[in-house]
Design an enzyme around this catalytic site. Structure first.
Site, PDB file in Angstrom:
ATOM      1  N   ARG A 113       0.848  -1.190   0.000  1.00  0.00           N
ATOM      2  CA  ARG A 113       0.000   0.000   0.000  1.00  0.00           C
ATOM      3  C   ARG A 113       0.880   1.235   0.000  1.00  0.00           C
ATOM      4  O   ARG A 113       2.095   1.149   0.163  1.00  0.00           O
ATOM      5  CB  ARG A 113      -0.948   0.006   1.200  1.00  0.00           C
ATOM      6  CG  ARG A 113      -0.249   0.054   2.558  1.00  0.00           C
ATOM      7  CD  ARG A 113      -1.248   0.022   3.695  1.00  0.00           C
ATOM      8  NE  ARG A 113      -0.629   0.312   4.987  1.00  0.00           N
ATOM      9  CZ  ARG A 113      -1.299   0.415   6.130  1.00  0.00           C
ATOM     10  NH1 ARG A 113      -2.606   0.238   6.145  1.00  0.00           N
ATOM     11  NH2 ARG A 113      -0.690   0.694   7.255  1.00  0.00           N
ATOM     12  N   GLU A 152      -3.690   7.469   6.498  1.00  0.00           N
ATOM     13  CA  GLU A 152      -2.365   7.579   7.113  1.00  0.00           C
ATOM     14  C   GLU A 152      -1.321   8.108   6.138  1.00  0.00           C
ATOM     15  O   GLU A 152      -0.349   7.422   5.790  1.00  0.00           O
ATOM     16  CB  GLU A 152      -1.937   6.228   7.686  1.00  0.00           C
ATOM     17  CG  GLU A 152      -2.811   5.744   8.822  1.00  0.00           C
ATOM     18  CD  GLU A 152      -2.342   4.441   9.426  1.00  0.00           C
ATOM     19  OE1 GLU A 152      -2.695   4.162  10.586  1.00  0.00           O
ATOM     20  OE2 GLU A 152      -1.633   3.669   8.730  1.00  0.00           O
ATOM     21  N   GLU A 326      -8.737   4.959  14.422  1.00  0.00           N
ATOM     22  CA  GLU A 326      -8.386   3.553  14.628  1.00  0.00           C
ATOM     23  C   GLU A 326      -7.878   3.410  16.059  1.00  0.00           C
ATOM     24  O   GLU A 326      -6.807   3.905  16.384  1.00  0.00           O
ATOM     25  CB  GLU A 326      -7.321   3.084  13.635  1.00  0.00           C
ATOM     26  CG  GLU A 326      -7.765   3.104  12.183  1.00  0.00           C
ATOM     27  CD  GLU A 326      -6.689   2.585  11.232  1.00  0.00           C
ATOM     28  OE1 GLU A 326      -5.703   1.978  11.711  1.00  0.00           O
ATOM     29  OE2 GLU A 326      -6.815   2.801  10.012  1.00  0.00           O
TER      30      GLU A 326
END
Length: 648
Positions: A113, A152, A326
Site C-alpha cells: 500500500r 495515514e 483507529e
C-alpha cells in the site's frame, strides 16, 4: 452547514469494517451485531479501489451500495474513505511513473500500500477522478456522516519520494520560493563546499550524497514534500465539499509523525483524527528506556498516547473535538513485539481519549483479517467470529457517561515541524532527538497533574498561564514576536538549543538565541554533546547528553554547572517571567516546571508513577496504567482502570 462530531451528546463509538473481505451473507449480521454492541458509526472503503473500479472506468458500486443501505436500515452512520492509499494494479501497470522512489534510489513497487508519489501529476489526476466518482455517488446518502481522505498519509516512509516527478516538482517549487538562483545560493549557503548552482536543472534531491547533504536543502525539501501532501489533501477536500455538502471531512494521522507539517495538512479539514495503537507506539518509540517499555508493555505508556491526543485535539486552531479513527482493541501485528493488552486496557484507552478531548473512538477492526498481511492483527471478533477481549470490554462501557466539553488546559507546549526537521537533521548527539527532548517536558507536566495543549509557536497564546517551548531550534521573526507578546501575560520556559537557526536553516550570525536574546536576557556561550557514559552535576542534579551555558546580559543565573568543561558557567537563566534551561536533566526540569506552574497559579497534583489525571467537561478522570491498584485521592483505583471525579 458542516456536520461535526461535537454535535453528539456523548462519546461516539465506531468500528473500521471491511465488508469486501467477507461473504455478502455476513453483512447484515455484522451490522446488527455492531448496533447491539452500542456502536453507531462504521468506517468503510479506504483500501477498496480495486473492488470499486476493477478495470479503468468500469465502476462496480453495487456491493458498496448494499453495505451502506444495510447500515442505514440499522440506523448506523458511515464514515466513507477515499481509496487512494492503495492504487490498483491496473493503474500501476498503465502508469508506473506514479510509483515513489526511496532515498536509496529504488522504486517502491506494487504489492502492499501507499505506493505513489504525492507530486505525480498523473496520480493526482486519478486521485481526483476516483474521489469525484465516489463523492457524486454517495455524497448525499443519508447514512454518510462524513469522509476520511486517503489513509495515514506518509506511513511506511512515503512522504518524500526521490523520483523524477518529485525532482521536477521540487525545482519548480524552489523557483517559486526564491525567484533567482542568487537568492537560493545565499539562503542555502552554497558557497560552502562549492555547492553553488548556475542553472535550475542542476538542482537534485538531497539523497545519495557522499556525506551529509546541505541541511538547508534538506529543510526546503521537507517543506516541499509537506506541501505536496497538503496539495494532495486539498484537492480531495475541495471535491468532497462540492459533492457532499453538510458532511464532515477528516484524515487519520499517526502518532509522533515527523515527515510533514500536520497543522498545514489539517488546515482544510473539519477536525483531525489519528490512529492510536498504544502498545505498538511503545514498541516503536526509539527514545523510551527499556525498563519503561517493559513496565508498560501491556498498556502503552500513558504520555505517549496522551501527547498525540493533545496534539490532534489542538491541530485546528478552534480545537474542535478530534476522533481516534483507529483505536487498538487487541494485539497489533506490525511492531517488533506485539504483547496482548492487559485486561481493561481497551476501556482505559477509550476513557483516556475522551478525557483528552476525543468526540469519537473507532475501533480497528470489526473482524480479524483471515487473509494477507494482517492475519495476526486482532479485531473485535476473532477469525472464527467469536467475540474477542476488546468486544467484551466495549460491552461494559457506558459512552453516555462521556459527554462533550472543553479540556481546560492552562499550559501550552509548543511543537514545530520545522524545528523537528532541523533538530534531527543535525542532532549533534545520536542519543538525543527532538521528540525525546519534547517528551521530557511534556511527561514532566503530566506527572504534575497538569492538562496541556500542544500547539504551534504561531498560535494564539493569550489563554495560557504557562508556555513551554522545549525544542524550538528554528526561530522565525513571526514566532519570536508571538513569544514576546505571550511573555506579557504568561510564564515562558525554553529548553536547550532554542533559536539556534534562522528560517533558512543557517545559524544566527550574531549568536543564539538570535532575536530572542533580549527576551531571554542572555546569549548561548558553549554547548556540550555528551556521550551516554558522561555525567555532570549542577545543584545536586545529574546532567546527561546535552549541556549548554549562557553569557548573561540582564538575566540572572539560577543554576551553574559544578563539573566538567562548563563548570562555573550558567546552566539556567531567568529574566522576569522567562526561564531558559540549558541542561538535559529530568530532575532539574521537574522541579523547575513545578515551581513555574505554582508561580503562575496553575494547580499542581503530584501523581504516583503510572497514574495520570485529565480534566474535561467538569470531570476529572484518574487513569491507572499500573498492573496493580493504587490509592489516590482517597480512592483505590484498580489496576489498568479509571475513576471519574467531579473536578473541584
Amino acid at each position: 452547514m458542516t456536520q461535526n462530531s461535537a454535535h453528539a451528546s456523548h462519546l461516539i463509538l465506531g468500528v473500521c469494517d471491511y465488508p469486501e473481505h467477507v461473504p455478502p451473507d455476513r453483512w447484515e449480521h455484522y451490522a446488527k451485531q455492531q448496533k447491539a454492541l452500542g456502536l453507531t458509526h462504521v468506517r468503510l472503503a479506504e483500501f477498496a479501489w480495486s473492488r470499486l473500479e476493477p478495470e479503468p472506468g468500469a465502476f462496480q458500486w453495487q456491493w458498496l451500495d448494499q453495505v451502506i443501505d444495510i447500515l442505514h436500515q440499522e440506523d448506523m452512520q458511515v464514515v466513507l474513505c477515499t481509496p487512494t492509499a492503495a492504487p490498483p494494479a491496473w493503474l500501476v501497470h498503465a502508469h508506473p511513473e506514479i510509483l515513489a522512489v526511496d532515498a536509496q534510489g529504488r522504486t517502491r513497487t506494487f504489492g502492499s500500500r501507499r505506493h505513489y508519489d504525492f507530486a505525480s501529476s498523473v496520480y493526482r489526476e486519478h486521485s481526483r477522478r476516483i474521489t469525484t466518482a465516489m463523492a457524486r455517488r454517495y455524497g448525499r446518502h443519508p447514512a454518510v456522516a462524513g469522509w476520511q481522505t486517503d489513509n495515514e498519509f506518509g506511513c511506511h516512509d512515503t512522504t518524500r519520494s526521490y523520483g523524477p516527478a518529485s525532482a521536477a516538482a521540487f525545482r519548480a517549487w524552489l523557483q517559486q520560493k526564491y525567484s533567482s538562483l542568487e537568492n537560493l545560493n545565499a539562503a542555502w549557503g552554497n558557497v560552502f563546499w562549492s555547492q553553488e548552482y548556475t542553472a535550475w536543472e542542476q538542482i537534485q534531491l538531497p539523497n545519495l550524497t557522499v556525506t551529509d547533504p546541505n541541511p538547508s536543502q534538506v529543510l526546503d525539501h521537507a517543506r516541499f514534500a509537506s506541501d505536496m501532501v497538503k496539495e494532495f489533501q486539498e484537492e480531495q477536500v475541495r471535491i468532497l465539499r462540492e459533492c457532499s455538502p453538510g458532511r464532515f471531512v477528516t484524515h487519520n494521522f499517526m502518532g509522533f509523525f515527523a515527515d510533514f507539517d500536520s497543522h498545514a495538512v489539517a488546515a482544510c479539514l473539519d477536525f483531525a483524527s489519528w490512529d492510536a495503537y498504544p502498545t505498538g507506539l511503545l514498541e516503536t518509540c526509539s527514545f523510551l528506556a527499556e525498563d519503561l517499555k517493559h513496565k508498560y508493555a501491556r498498556t502503552g505508556h500513558p504520555d505517549l498516547i496522551s501527547f498525540n491526543h493533545d496534539l490532534y485535539r489542538c491541530l485546528k486552531n478552534n480545537k474542535q473535538g478530534f476522533w481516534v479513527m483507529e483505536q487498538q482493541c487487541g494485539q497489533v501485528n506490525w511492531a517488533p513485539h506485539n504483547p496482548l493488552p492487559a485486561d481493561g486496557a481497551v476501556q482505559l484507552w477509550t476513557a483516556q481519549a475522551w478525557a483528552h478531548g476525543a468526540d469519537g473512538v473507532s475501533y480497528f477492526r470489526w473482524r480479524a483479517a483471515t487473509m494477507a498481511q494482517e492475519v495476526l492483527h486482532s479485531g473485535l471478533l476473532r477469525h472464527d467470529e467469536t467475540p474477542d477481549r476488546g468486544h467484551l470490554e466495549i460491552q461494559q462501557l457506558q459512552p453516555r457517561d462521556f459527554v462533550p466539553g472543553e479540556v481546560p488546559a492552562q499550559v501550552a507546549l509548543l511543537h514545530d515541524a520545522e524545528s523537528l526537521w532541523l533538530f534531527d537533521q543535525q542532532r549533534h548527539n545520536q542519543h538525543l532527538t527532538y521528540w525525546q527532548q519534547v517528551m521530557l517536558y511534556y511527561s514532566t507536566l503530566r506527572s504534575l497533574g497538569v492538562d496541556v495543549d500542544v500547539v504551534q509557536p504561531g498560535a494564539d497564546l493569550s489563554a495560557y498561564q504557562v508556555v513551554v517551548a522545549p525544542a524550538l531550534t528554528l526561530m522565525s521573526e513571526a514566532h519570536a514576536a508571538n513569544l514576546k507578546k505571550a511573555s506579557e501575560h504568561a510564564q515562558l520556559v525554553f529548553g536547550p538549543r532554542t533559536a539556534f537557526f534562522t528560517e533558512t536553516g543557517q545559524a544566527f550570525d550574531k549568536g543564539q538565541p538570535g532575536s530572542l536574546s533580549e527576551l531571554l536576557g542572555g546569549r548561548l556561550k558553549n554547548f556540550d554533546s555528551m556521550r551516554p557514559t558522561l555525567k555532570e552535576m549542577l545543584g545536586g542534579y545529574e546532567v546527561t547528553l546535552w549541556a549548554e551555558s549562557y553569557r548573561l546580559q540582564d538575566a540572572q543565573a539560577l543554576h551553574v554547572y559544578e563539573s566538567g568543561p562548563l563548570a562555573g558557567e550558567c546552566a539556567v537563566m531567568q529574566k522576569g517571567n522567562v526561564l531558559t534551561i540549558g541542561a538535559h536533566s529530568p530532575g532539574l526540569v521537574h522541579d523547575l516546571l513545578r515551581e513555574v506552574a505554582l508561580q503562575a497559579g496553575v494547580s499542581v497534583l503530584d501523581v504516583p508513577e503510572g497514574i495520570r489525571v485529565s480534566r474535561r467537561a467538569g470531570k476529572m478522570l484518574v487513569q491507572n496504567f499500573n498492573a496493580y491498584g493504587v490509592d489516590f485521592l482517597g480512592t483505590r483505583v484498580p489496576a489498568v482502570n479509571f475513576e471519574v471525579f467531579e473536578d473541584t
